[in-house]
Design an enzyme around this catalytic site. Structure first.
Site, PDB file in Angstrom:
ATOM      1  N   ASP A  17      -7.161  24.196 109.026  1.00 36.50           N
ATOM      2  CA  ASP A  17      -6.668  24.314 110.239  1.00 36.50           C
ATOM      3  C   ASP A  17      -5.226  24.507 110.451  1.00 36.50           C
ATOM      4  O   ASP A  17      -4.767  24.557 111.980  1.00 36.50           O
ATOM      5  CB  ASP A  17      -6.479  22.716 110.044  1.00 36.50           C
ATOM      6  CG  ASP A  17      -7.862  22.429 109.762  1.00 36.50           C
ATOM      7  OD1 ASP A  17      -9.412  22.339 110.268  1.00 36.50           O
ATOM      8  OD2 ASP A  17      -7.931  21.743 108.535  1.00 36.50           O
ATOM      9  N   TYR A 193     -14.229  29.327  97.546  1.00 37.21           N
ATOM     10  CA  TYR A 193     -14.666  27.714  96.629  1.00 37.21           C
ATOM     11  C   TYR A 193     -15.085  28.344  95.988  1.00 37.21           C
ATOM     12  O   TYR A 193     -15.562  29.239  95.377  1.00 37.21           O
ATOM     13  CB  TYR A 193     -15.493  27.350  97.900  1.00 37.21           C
ATOM     14  CG  TYR A 193     -15.016  27.547  99.552  1.00 37.21           C
ATOM     15  CD1 TYR A 193     -13.647  26.331  99.579  1.00 37.21           C
ATOM     16  CD2 TYR A 193     -15.700  28.139 100.378  1.00 37.21           C
ATOM     17  CE1 TYR A 193     -13.459  26.992 101.126  1.00 37.21           C
ATOM     18  CE2 TYR A 193     -15.091  28.008 101.888  1.00 37.21           C
ATOM     19  CZ  TYR A 193     -13.993  27.240 102.261  1.00 37.21           C
ATOM     20  OH  TYR A 193     -13.498  27.542 103.664  1.00 37.21           O
ATOM     21  N   GLY A 272     -13.918  30.491 104.300  1.00 36.75           N
ATOM     22  CA  GLY A 272     -13.476  29.358 106.185  1.00 36.75           C
ATOM     23  C   GLY A 272     -13.088  30.325 107.274  1.00 36.75           C
ATOM     24  O   GLY A 272     -13.534  31.126 107.540  1.00 36.75           O
ATOM     25  N   GLU A 273     -11.810  30.325 107.670  1.00 37.11           N
ATOM     26  CA  GLU A 273     -11.873  30.839 109.100  1.00 37.11           C
ATOM     27  C   GLU A 273     -10.459  32.442 109.127  1.00 37.11           C
ATOM     28  O   GLU A 273     -11.078  33.223 109.625  1.00 37.11           O
ATOM     29  CB  GLU A 273     -11.865  29.868 109.670  1.00 37.11           C
ATOM     30  CG  GLU A 273     -11.407  30.027 111.483  1.00 37.11           C
ATOM     31  CD  GLU A 273     -11.846  28.814 112.757  1.00 37.11           C
ATOM     32  OE1 GLU A 273     -12.456  28.443 112.108  1.00 37.11           O
ATOM     33  OE2 GLU A 273     -10.919  29.088 113.870  1.00 37.11           O
ATOM     34  N   ASP A 274     -10.054  31.320 109.100  1.00 36.74           N
ATOM     35  CA  ASP A 274      -8.683  32.297 109.351  1.00 36.74           C
ATOM     36  C   ASP A 274      -8.471  33.471 107.871  1.00 36.74           C
ATOM     37  O   ASP A 274      -7.878  34.793 108.405  1.00 36.74           O
ATOM     38  CB  ASP A 274      -7.271  31.797 108.894  1.00 36.74           C
ATOM     39  CG  ASP A 274      -5.430  32.073 108.997  1.00 36.74           C
ATOM     40  OD1 ASP A 274      -6.124  32.093 110.140  1.00 36.74           O
ATOM     41  OD2 ASP A 274      -4.903  32.350 108.370  1.00 36.74           O
TER      42      ASP A 274
HETATM   43  O1  TRH Z   1      -8.901  26.964 103.795  1.00 36.92           O
HETATM   44  P1  TRH Z   1      -9.824  27.410 103.824  1.00 36.92           P
HETATM   45  O2  TRH Z   1     -11.292  27.291 103.573  1.00 36.92           O
HETATM   46  O3  TRH Z   1      -9.581  26.171 105.575  1.00 36.92           O
HETATM   47  C1  TRH Z   1     -10.083  26.523 105.776  1.00 36.92           C
HETATM   48  C2  TRH Z   1     -10.652  24.987 107.615  1.00 36.92           C
HETATM   49  O4  TRH Z   1      -9.869  24.201 106.617  1.00 36.92           O
HETATM   50  C3  TRH Z   1     -10.854  25.236 108.237  1.00 36.92           C
HETATM   51  O5  TRH Z   1     -11.010  23.435 108.828  1.00 36.92           O
HETATM   52  C4  TRH Z   1     -12.356  25.123 108.051  1.00 36.92           C
HETATM   53  O6  TRH Z   1     -13.746  25.187 108.884  1.00 36.92           O
HETATM   54  C5  TRH Z   1     -12.674  25.591 106.843  1.00 36.92           C
HETATM   55  O7  TRH Z   1     -12.069  26.671 105.670  1.00 36.92           O
HETATM   56  C6  TRH Z   1     -14.281  26.796 107.148  1.00 36.92           C
HETATM   57  O8  TRH Z   1     -10.299  28.838 104.395  1.00 36.92           O
HETATM   58  P2  TRH Z   1      -9.015  29.621 105.489  1.00 36.92           P
HETATM   59  O9  TRH Z   1      -9.461  29.423 107.246  1.00 36.92           O
HETATM   60  O10 TRH Z   1      -8.896  31.484 105.044  1.00 36.92           O
HETATM   61  O11 TRH Z   1      -7.371  29.320 105.526  1.00 36.92           O
HETATM   62  C7  TRH Z   1      -6.497  30.163 104.164  1.00 36.92           C
HETATM   63  C8  TRH Z   1      -5.172  29.454 104.375  1.00 36.92           C
HETATM   64  O12 TRH Z   1      -4.315  30.229 103.634  1.00 36.92           O
HETATM   65  C9  TRH Z   1      -5.163  31.353 105.896  1.00 36.92           C
HETATM   66  O13 TRH Z   1      -4.470  30.329 106.749  1.00 36.92           O
HETATM   67  C10 TRH Z   1      -4.498  31.887 104.359  1.00 36.92           C
HETATM   68  C11 TRH Z   1      -3.848  31.236 103.444  1.00 36.92           C
HETATM   69  N1  TRH Z   1      -2.929  31.341 102.464  1.00 36.92           N
HETATM   70  C12 TRH Z   1      -2.376  31.783 102.122  1.00 36.92           C
HETATM   71  O14 TRH Z   1      -1.161  31.371 102.776  1.00 36.92           O
HETATM   72  N2  TRH Z   1      -1.909  32.192 100.371  1.00 36.92           N
HETATM   73  C13 TRH Z   1      -2.628  32.446  99.559  1.00 36.92           C
HETATM   74  O15 TRH Z   1      -1.977  32.949  98.684  1.00 36.92           O
HETATM   75  C14 TRH Z   1      -4.653  32.060 100.211  1.00 36.92           C
HETATM   76  C15 TRH Z   1      -5.552  33.024  99.130  1.00 36.92           C
HETATM   77  C16 TRH Z   1      -4.165  31.878 101.293  1.00 36.92           C
END
Ligand code: TRH
Length: 381
Positions: A17, A193, A272-274
């Site tokens: 998010d 996860y 996730g998404e990002d």
């Molecule tokens: O953390 P996520 O599982 O989050 C998402 C969101 O919460 C979303 O709302 C929900 O719908 C979803 O899960 C499916 O995964 P995501 O989206 O990849 O986000 C992780 C963020 O963390 C991304 O911006 C990259 C960042 N990141 C770092 O900055 N440093 C790190 O070492 C890692 C592994 C990730």
């Protein structure tokens, strides 16, 4: 005077998010000259991905963005010209009332989750009339024309290409994380996860004829990784070798360094998404651990993406991709699926680059939002 934008982010779980909204906020400020205010309810999550964030501060400036703590009682402020409610996080009632009371009404957008499902384009941009007379528009990011596009900074691919063309930059970056490259090893990052398919994958990697170096930022996947390694969480070491597999536990890095990690690797396991989108911009093969939804709704989302992404792959590589992503998400034998995928890596690497180029030829999410606002203003005029 530049247009003002408010972006609201409620951290429901994990980092996606805030990951998405922060990227968007800073890009709107940097590339579109907008005055952006980002409201975040959990600044500690923000601090994990952007360590310069002061988690105790009610208001601070980061990279030209005004970051405000979204607390229970929002201070009385005038809503901006555009208000983005990210991922249907409900806006405070008083703020919505202030939006309705503004002399010129703001554009209200709900930024939705990313999906490759076909219905997205028919819902993208649709208005939803609200009780107070305002309209809220659904804005869907996506991979195809007719969607809102993907987050991508204008210089992202140029920076990535420079980095990937410079082995010394990669060596120095990895050295900064305490990783020395293992000669001849395939470099793989792992962000996921808790995942029951992990032990089978690790077994396959350890027994494979080629070497793999697995880089794992600390997080939830440790729950499956450490038992497989036979070590406990308190262990001081952060590097282990099992057969042809070397595992490195890394610190959770900043978001910008996470990009560099993805660019450094030959394959990235993301979630996730990002991180899923950033791995696509890395132009390298990826393995997606999708966020599980109730009643298995995520399978439609996963398969819709696979169908789109797999277009143009030779059939054997396409089948290996589907089988491996399914197994990684809990359907099938991961060791077997990995071996099949591994044998197709040449095709998958070339395909990852052409996919990235195709996606980069479309307008990015920030540009699409700015254009949507312009169109809306000209309709209203
Ligand atoms: O953390 P996520 O599982 O989050 C998402 C969101 O919460 C979303 O709302 C929900 O719908 C979803 O899960 C499916 O995964 P995501 O989206 O990849 O986000 C992780 C963020 O963390 C991304 O911006 C990259 C960042 N990141 C770092 O900055 N440093 C790190 O070492 C890692 C592994 C990730």
């Amino acid at each position: 005077m530049s247009m003002r934008w408010d972006i609201f982010c409620s951290v429901v779980d994990n980092y996606g998010d805030i990951g998405v909204t922060w990227r968007l906020a800073r890009q709107l400020a940097a590339e579109h000259g907008l005055a952006v205010r980002l409201w975040v309810d959990d600044l500690r999550a923000f601090q994990r991905i952007r360590p310069q964030c002061d988690a105790a501060s009610e208001a601070q400036w980061l990279e030209g963005v005004e970051v405000r703590h979204w607390s229970q009682r929002l201070p009385e402020v005038e809503p901006a010209d555009v208000v983005i409610e990210a991922f249907a996080c409900t806006l405070p009632e008083a703020f919505v009332a202030a939006m309705a009371a503004r002399a010129s009404r703001p554009l209200w957008l709900n930024l939705e989750y990313l999906s490759a499902e076909a219905w997205v384009t028919s819902c993208h941009g649709l208005p939803s009339p609200q009780a107070n007379g305002l309209q809220k528009f659904f804005f869907f990011p996506g991979f195809v024309e007719g969607s809102g596009g993907l987050p991508r900074e204008s210089d992202l691919l140029a920076r990535r290409s420079r980095f990937q063309a410079d082995p010394e930059a990669r060596r120095a970056f990895l050295a900064g994380l305490g990783v020395e490259q293992w000669t001849g090893a395939r470099l793989v990052s792992l962000f996921a996860y808790e995942n029951a398919a992990l032990p089978a994958w690790l077994d396959a990697l350890a027994q494979a004829p080629e070497r793999t170096q697995l880089l794992v930022p600390r997080g939830r996947i440790e729950a499956d990784l450490l038992p497989w390694l036979g070590v406990d969480a308190a262990a001081q070491r952060d590097c282990w070798r099992r057969g042809n597999l070397q595992v490195h536990l890394l610190p959770f890095v900043s978001q910008d360094d996470y990009d560099r990690l993805l660019w450094s690797c030959d394959l990235n396991a993301v979630r996730g998404e990002d991180s899923f989108v950033r791995a696509q911009w890395a132009g390298r093969p990826l393995l997606w651990h999708i966020y599980q939804q109730e009643e298995g709704a995520h399978w439609d989302k996963l398969d819709a993406f696979l169908a789109l992404y797999g277009e143009g792959l030779p059939p054997a590589a396409g089948a290996a991709l589907v089988d491996c992503w399914h197994a990684w998400n809990g359907r099938g034998d991961m060791a077997q699926a990995w071996r099949a995928l591994s044998s197709q890596m040449g095709f998958l690497s070339a395909h990852a680059q052409s996919w990235c180029a195709t996606q980069a030829s479309r307008p990015d999410l920030a540009a699409a939002l700015v254009q949507f606002h312009r169109n809306w203003l000209s309709c209203a005029a």
